[in-house]
Motif scaffolding. Structure first.
Motif, PDB file in Angstrom:
ATOM      1  N   VAL A 260       0.844  -1.196   0.000  1.00 50.06           N
ATOM      2  CA  VAL A 260       0.000   0.000   0.000  1.00 50.06           C
ATOM      3  C   VAL A 260       0.880   1.247   0.000  1.00 50.06           C
ATOM      4  O   VAL A 260       0.675   2.179  -0.796  1.00 50.06           O
ATOM      5  CB  VAL A 260      -0.940   0.008   1.222  1.00 50.06           C
ATOM      6  CG1 VAL A 260      -1.682   1.340   1.304  1.00 50.06           C
ATOM      7  CG2 VAL A 260      -1.933  -1.145   1.147  1.00 50.06           C
ATOM      8  N   ALA A 261       1.857   1.266   0.877  1.00 51.54           N
ATOM      9  CA  ALA A 261       2.740   2.430   0.964  1.00 51.54           C
ATOM     10  C   ALA A 261       3.491   2.648  -0.350  1.00 51.54           C
ATOM     11  O   ALA A 261       3.636   3.782  -0.820  1.00 51.54           O
ATOM     12  CB  ALA A 261       3.718   2.246   2.121  1.00 51.54           C
ATOM     13  N   HIS A 262       3.957   1.564  -0.938  1.00 51.78           N
ATOM     14  CA  HIS A 262       4.696   1.668  -2.202  1.00 51.78           C
ATOM     15  C   HIS A 262       3.838   2.296  -3.286  1.00 51.78           C
ATOM     16  O   HIS A 262       4.287   3.245  -3.976  1.00 51.78           O
ATOM     17  CB  HIS A 262       5.172   0.281  -2.631  1.00 51.78           C
ATOM     18  CG  HIS A 262       5.651   0.222  -4.054  1.00 51.78           C
ATOM     19  ND1 HIS A 262       6.861   0.758  -4.454  1.00 51.78           N
ATOM     20  CD2 HIS A 262       5.076  -0.296  -5.177  1.00 51.78           C
ATOM     21  CE1 HIS A 262       7.009   0.569  -5.758  1.00 51.78           C
ATOM     22  NE2 HIS A 262       5.944  -0.067  -6.218  1.00 51.78           N
ATOM     23  N   TYR A 263       2.625   1.789  -3.463  1.00 51.00           N
ATOM     24  CA  TYR A 263       1.775   2.313  -4.532  1.00 51.00           C
ATOM     25  C   TYR A 263       1.231   3.705  -4.213  1.00 51.00           C
ATOM     26  O   TYR A 263       1.004   4.511  -5.120  1.00 51.00           O
ATOM     27  CB  TYR A 263       0.653   1.330  -4.856  1.00 51.00           C
ATOM     28  CG  TYR A 263       1.089   0.301  -5.869  1.00 51.00           C
ATOM     29  CD1 TYR A 263       1.016   0.559  -7.221  1.00 51.00           C
ATOM     30  CD2 TYR A 263       1.613  -0.921  -5.461  1.00 51.00           C
ATOM     31  CE1 TYR A 263       1.454  -0.357  -8.155  1.00 51.00           C
ATOM     32  CE2 TYR A 263       2.059  -1.847  -6.386  1.00 51.00           C
ATOM     33  CZ  TYR A 263       1.972  -1.559  -7.738  1.00 51.00           C
ATOM     34  OH  TYR A 263       2.425  -2.467  -8.657  1.00 51.00           O
ATOM     35  N   ALA A 264       1.014   3.993  -2.942  1.00 47.48           N
ATOM     36  CA  ALA A 264       0.598   5.350  -2.575  1.00 47.48           C
ATOM     37  C   ALA A 264       1.685   6.352  -2.924  1.00 47.48           C
ATOM     38  O   ALA A 264       1.412   7.433  -3.479  1.00 47.48           O
ATOM     39  CB  ALA A 264       0.258   5.410  -1.088  1.00 47.48           C
ATOM     40  N   GLU A 265       2.931   6.010  -2.613  1.00 45.29           N
ATOM     41  CA  GLU A 265       4.050   6.894  -2.930  1.00 45.29           C
ATOM     42  C   GLU A 265       4.273   6.995  -4.438  1.00 45.29           C
ATOM     43  O   GLU A 265       4.588   8.068  -4.968  1.00 45.29           O
ATOM     44  CB  GLU A 265       5.306   6.408  -2.222  1.00 45.29           C
ATOM     45  CG  GLU A 265       5.220   6.542  -0.703  1.00 45.29           C
ATOM     46  CD  GLU A 265       6.284   5.749   0.024  1.00 45.29           C
ATOM     47  OE1 GLU A 265       7.075   5.052  -0.660  1.00 45.29           O
ATOM     48  OE2 GLU A 265       6.316   5.797   1.271  1.00 45.29           O
ATOM     49  N   LEU A 266       4.095   5.880  -5.136  1.00 45.00           N
ATOM     50  CA  LEU A 266       4.205   5.910  -6.598  1.00 45.00           C
ATOM     51  C   LEU A 266       3.155   6.846  -7.187  1.00 45.00           C
ATOM     52  O   LEU A 266       3.455   7.649  -8.081  1.00 45.00           O
ATOM     53  CB  LEU A 266       4.038   4.496  -7.166  1.00 45.00           C
ATOM     54  CG  LEU A 266       4.010   4.378  -8.695  1.00 45.00           C
ATOM     55  CD1 LEU A 266       5.335   4.814  -9.302  1.00 45.00           C
ATOM     56  CD2 LEU A 266       3.681   2.934  -9.109  1.00 45.00           C
ATOM     57  N   GLY A 267       1.922   6.751  -6.685  1.00 45.80           N
ATOM     58  CA  GLY A 267       0.869   7.620  -7.171  1.00 45.80           C
ATOM     59  C   GLY A 267       1.162   9.091  -6.901  1.00 45.80           C
ATOM     60  O   GLY A 267       0.892   9.954  -7.756  1.00 45.80           O
ATOM     61  N   GLN A 268       1.728   9.373  -5.746  1.00 44.33           N
ATOM     62  CA  GLN A 268       2.077  10.770  -5.438  1.00 44.33           C
ATOM     63  C   GLN A 268       3.093  11.299  -6.434  1.00 44.33           C
ATOM     64  O   GLN A 268       3.015  12.462  -6.859  1.00 44.33           O
ATOM     65  CB  GLN A 268       2.614  10.856  -4.009  1.00 44.33           C
ATOM     66  CG  GLN A 268       1.560  10.632  -2.934  1.00 44.33           C
ATOM     67  CD  GLN A 268       2.167  10.569  -1.543  1.00 44.33           C
ATOM     68  OE1 GLN A 268       3.375  10.719  -1.363  1.00 44.33           O
ATOM     69  NE2 GLN A 268       1.323  10.343  -0.536  1.00 44.33           N
ATOM     70  N   ARG A 269       4.044  10.451  -6.818  1.00 36.03           N
ATOM     71  CA  ARG A 269       5.072  10.902  -7.774  1.00 36.03           C
ATOM     72  C   ARG A 269       4.521  11.044  -9.179  1.00 36.03           C
ATOM     73  O   ARG A 269       4.946  11.914  -9.934  1.00 36.03           O
ATOM     74  CB  ARG A 269       6.243   9.906  -7.786  1.00 36.03           C
ATOM     75  CG  ARG A 269       7.003   9.818  -6.482  1.00 36.03           C
ATOM     76  CD  ARG A 269       8.360   9.134  -6.704  1.00 36.03           C
ATOM     77  NE  ARG A 269       8.237   7.824  -7.347  1.00 36.03           N
ATOM     78  CZ  ARG A 269       8.108   6.680  -6.684  1.00 36.03           C
ATOM     79  NH1 ARG A 269       8.053   6.693  -5.351  1.00 36.03           N
ATOM     80  NH2 ARG A 269       8.026   5.537  -7.317  1.00 36.03           N
TER      81      ARG A 269
END
Length: 856
Positions: A260-269
């Motif tokens: 979840v954290a990985h994809y949330a951060e990817l989405g932010q970028r």
């Protein structure tokens, strides 16, 4: 714009389906065939509604991500007909629900258009006015227990989702999940409610074509279950250029917090949001969502209740921590209740609140977190699994077990000796639960783990799997699949970039590898034999299906060996199998030996295949001679048919092996010529057609050869092998038509006075050409694979085995001959593995059946 009015039906309807026309000319659906506006969709819905009847009727609809299925669904909901939505790819579920609920209308998908079957003029049921839809509970596909949903449930759920996602009429969401799954259905409803577009497709996110369509449609959103995100990693999603993507949603099971954290951060970028959601079918899909701005900081949370809903925590004995209780949900999307029989369709609301069975706590930030389950139920890939029922099932098979797990896999501890058949146990669990094989782990232990009190230690069972390497998304890690290929193909040089064909796999090893792969991946991917090991993967998870496909060549080999042995015993008369299997042999020769490898490698592999056919046959013939079989040295050397073609005694039993070996030797000699090798590569379809024409000269005795009965059979049946070769190289419909017409024209007359024998050959050949796979199920696949893989041994040994019991019972004689052949194959296989040098020279992996001349 004039719309045909929907039928006048007393009762309620679904507003979002009824009011499609208010969105006018906005794009509603985008498919690979073009776009459909809301006005056009409304017209289709209005035109379809009268076909469902003017009075309320129960409509059974196989769900699919197609325009036809969506139109029927919306027509029923707009006209007030309750819909029983079942998986479109699960014919067994359709049949089971038809029997269980006796629908008034059944919709049948078909390539020529969807057919609406009216089973009666009115309705056989009392249908409650609020009843809008019946959906299977998670993991219960084919079970008569259904969730009863109302029009208010569907509308409220769609409005709630549209609100917290902020769906706009400019959004375009891809249908990455099946429509009959409540999560996939909620995507459809919430976007239609807002006048947004749906990129309607059944493609997987693993398909390049999906992303081509998504970009062309200016897709803004898609939904995924945990496995979807594994696939996204595989296809390089992080580096994709998706300029219109606004948000990605996740539900259908717990996604690991680090993911979840990985994809949330990817989405932010990358400029899009990840929205993690929590729900159940009983809540019409959604109960909670995690605001995207909180996902990176709180990846373990399910978030807050959806608009219009609320949570409470009820104290329970199972809660080990203060502040933890069972999560209970209230909201307008809570189901009416369950249905188990048609009589339940008359019921109104029987449920006011939804007890989720999950143990949760509320954090200081006001977010809810799931910390466990009140019962031992697991939810794997969105499917509910009861470990206790798995234990009971295995106990019926004499196994002492404990089962536990988490949201990723089911762990099974079994009392057994190291090296026991854990794979067979896993297959049994997979078949029972409908899970992919990758989600089941079996551990053999000397004793089951127990607490000091003597009670089962389920935490210890779960811990058995925590030290294991994390499985890849394809259901087996690369090392595991590499080990499988290395063992079956006896190759020490297997790497993740290897392919079955590239490693020298042929028809003799194809059956075992394909069955092992299906067990591990859950389904056999298309063209797996030319796909690198690292690229093999399971399809995206769907509600469980027991449907499988069986490769036609394997099915023909399995059926043929039974027909051959049964006909020899005279239990029945189904002849022609040997000649059909010559075509199958040509088909497999072209698939597995005519690869892109250089000429010397092709010749080497063909020679090795000849040895794998001839040497086991010669070995058994020597043994048969020692126990008194009526063979001689010509049989041992596979020369009997060439030296004594007119002999009709026991010596001709091995004619098929001899003919196939001679044909393959001729093919090897041809391909060893550089000019022929170049011609085959340039004209892969044309060369075998030329060989068919040459073979027909001897089939019709046009070149001055002696009568058929006076020459080796290889000369007169070569054209069938060449036809199979051409069939494998057919890439277009005209190609397939030509080889089919050739078979229809040349097989009749080959067996004078035996039209049924000729029909058997022709029908089998047509299936081979036009149907790469046949519908099946896992158990049939296992039996067919076992028969096909052991067919050489069955054939070789049955001549000496069936006479022992032939006078006692012909059926018993057939079963005994088959089982002995299978046992001989397994025993020889184990023996050869203990002798590595010989196993490389003569790997006894039985494959193509070997059959009797003229009497078959």
């Amino acid at each position: 714009m004039t719309l045909h009015p929907a039928p006048l039906i007393s009762g309620k309807t679904l507003p979002l389906a009824r009011d499609l026309a208010v969105h006018g000319d906005r794009t509603a659906l985008i498919t690979s065939d073009g776009e459909i506006s809301y006005g056009q969709l409304a017209e289709r819905v209005a035109d379809t509604a009268p076909r469902l009847g003017t009075g309320r009727r129960l409509v059974l609809l196989p769900g699919a991500n197609t325009v036809e299925a969506l139109v029927v669904l919306l027509a029923a909901l707009a006209a007030g007909h309750p819909v029983l939505l079942v998986p479109g790819d699960h014919p067994e579920a359709v049949e089971a629900m038809t029997v269980a609920y006796d629908p008034d209308v059944v919709v049948h998908p078909g390539p020529a258009g969807w057919r609406i079957e009216e089973r009666r003029t009115g309705s056989a049921h009392v249908l409650h006015p609020d009843l809008a839809m019946l959906l299977s509970t998670s993991g219960s596909t084919g079970s008569p227990k259904l969730v009863r949903l109302s029009y208010e449930n569907l509308q409220a759920n769609a409005e709630s989702i549209a609100t917290y996602l902020g769906i706009r009429d400019t959004d375009r969401a891809a249908t990455t999940l099946p429509m009959h799954y409540c999560y996939g259905l909620s995507v459809v409803h919430s976007h239609l409610l807002r006048g947004a577009g749906l990129v309607l497709t059944g493609l997987s996110v693993a398909d390049t074509c999906f992303w081509d369509l998504f970009r062309a449609a200016r897709g803004t959103a898609f939904a995924g279950v945990p496995y979807t995100f594994d696939l996204l990693d595989r296809v390089g999603f992080a580096g994709m250029d998706l300029p219109h993507l606004r948000y990605v949603t996740q539900a259908g099971g717990r996604l690991a917090p680090e993911r979840v954290a990985h994809y949330a951060e990817l989405g932010q970028r990358r400029g899009w949001d990840l929205v993690v959601m929590y729900g159940q079918t009983e809540a019409t899909a959604r109960m909670a969502y995690l605001p995207p701005e909180l996902a990176a900081a709180h990846p373990e949370a399910i978030g807050v209740p959806v608009p219009g809903g609320s949570f409470s925590l009820e104290p329970v004995e199972e809660a080990a921590e203060e502040g933890v209780g069972e999560l209970v949900y209230n909201g307008p999307n809570v189901m009416l209740g369950y249905a188990s029989t048609p009589d339940d369709l008359a019921l109104g609301r029987t449920v006011d609140t939804l007890r989720t069975g999950d143990l949760a706590r509320r954090t200081a930030e006001g977010l809810y977190e799931i910390v466990g389950r009140r019962s031992r139920f697991l939810k794997i890939l969105g499917l509910r699994i009861d470990p206790r029922q798995v234990e009971v099932m295995l106990e019926r098979h004499g196994l002492s077990t404990l089962c536990a797990g988490d949201d990723e896999r089911l762990v099974v501890a079994v009392v057994g000796k190291p090296g026991g058949d854990a794979r067979r146990i896993r297959r049994r669990v997979v078949d029972e639960c409908g899970l992919p094989a990758r989600s089941v782990r079996v551990h053999l232990l000397p004793d089951l783990p127990r607490l000091p009190s003597g009670k089962p230690d389920y935490e210890a069972v779960r811990s058995l799997d925590r030290t294991a390497d994390r499985t890849l998304a394809d259901g087996a890690d690369g090392e595991d699949l590499c080990a499988l290929y290395a063992r079956v193909l006896d190759r020490p040089d297997v790497t993740p970039d290897s392919t079955f064909v590239g490693l020298g796999g042929d028809s003799l090893s194809y059956v075992e590898v394909s069955l092992r792969l299906e067990q591990r991946l859950g389904r056999l991917p298309a063209s797996w034999h030319t796909t690198p090991i690292r690229a093999l993967r399971s399809p995206e998870p769907k509600p469980p299906s027991r449907f499988r496909a069986l490769e036609t060549s394997v099915a023909l080999r399995a059926v043929a060996i039974v027909c051959i042995v049964g006909s020899h015993i005279r239990l029945f008369e189904i002849r022609g199998g040997a000649h059909l299997l010559l075509a199958v042999a040509g088909f497999n020769f072209a698939r597995f030996l005519l690869t892109s490898a250089e000429r010397r490698e092709r010749v080497r592999r063909t020679g090795r295949s000849i040895a794998r056919i001839a040497l086991p046959c010669m070995a058994w013939t020597v043994f048969a001679l020692l126990i008194g079989a009526d063979y001689d040295l010509s049989n041992v050397l596979l020369l009997h048919n060439a030296l004594f073609p007119q002999d009709m005694g026991p010596g001709i039993h091995l004619w098929f092996v001899e003919a196939l070996v001679y044909i393959l030797l001729a093919a090897l000699a041809l391909l060893a010529l550089p000019a022929v090798d170049r011609a085959e590569r340039r004209f892969p379809y044309g060369l075998p057609l030329i060989l068919v024409a040459i073979g027909l000269l001897t089939r019709y005795e046009l070149v001055g050869l002696p009568d058929r009965s006076q020459i080796t059979d290889a000369v007169t049946v070569f054209w069938l092998f060449a036809l199979g070769w051409a069939a494998a190289k057919s890439r277009t419909t005209p190609h397939r038509l030509l080889v089919t017409l050739a078979a229809l024209a040349t097989v009749p007359g080959f067996f004078p006075g035996e039209p049924r024998r000729e029909a058997f050959v022709v029908i089998g050949f047509v299936l081979l050409v036009w149907f790469p796979t046949l519908p099946s199920n896992p158990r049939v696949n296992q039996v067919a694979g076992l028969l096909a893989a052991s067919s050489l041994s069955i054939y070789l040994t049955h001549w000496q085995i069936y006479p022992i019991l032939d006078d006692v019972s012909e059926p018993l004689s057939l079963v005994t001959a088959v089982l002995f052949g299978i046992g001989y194959a397994k025993g020889t296989e184990r023996l050869m593995r203990k002798v590595p040098p010989l196993s490389r020279l003569v790997p006894v992996r039985p494959g193509l059946p070997r059959f009797r001349r003229r009497s078959t």
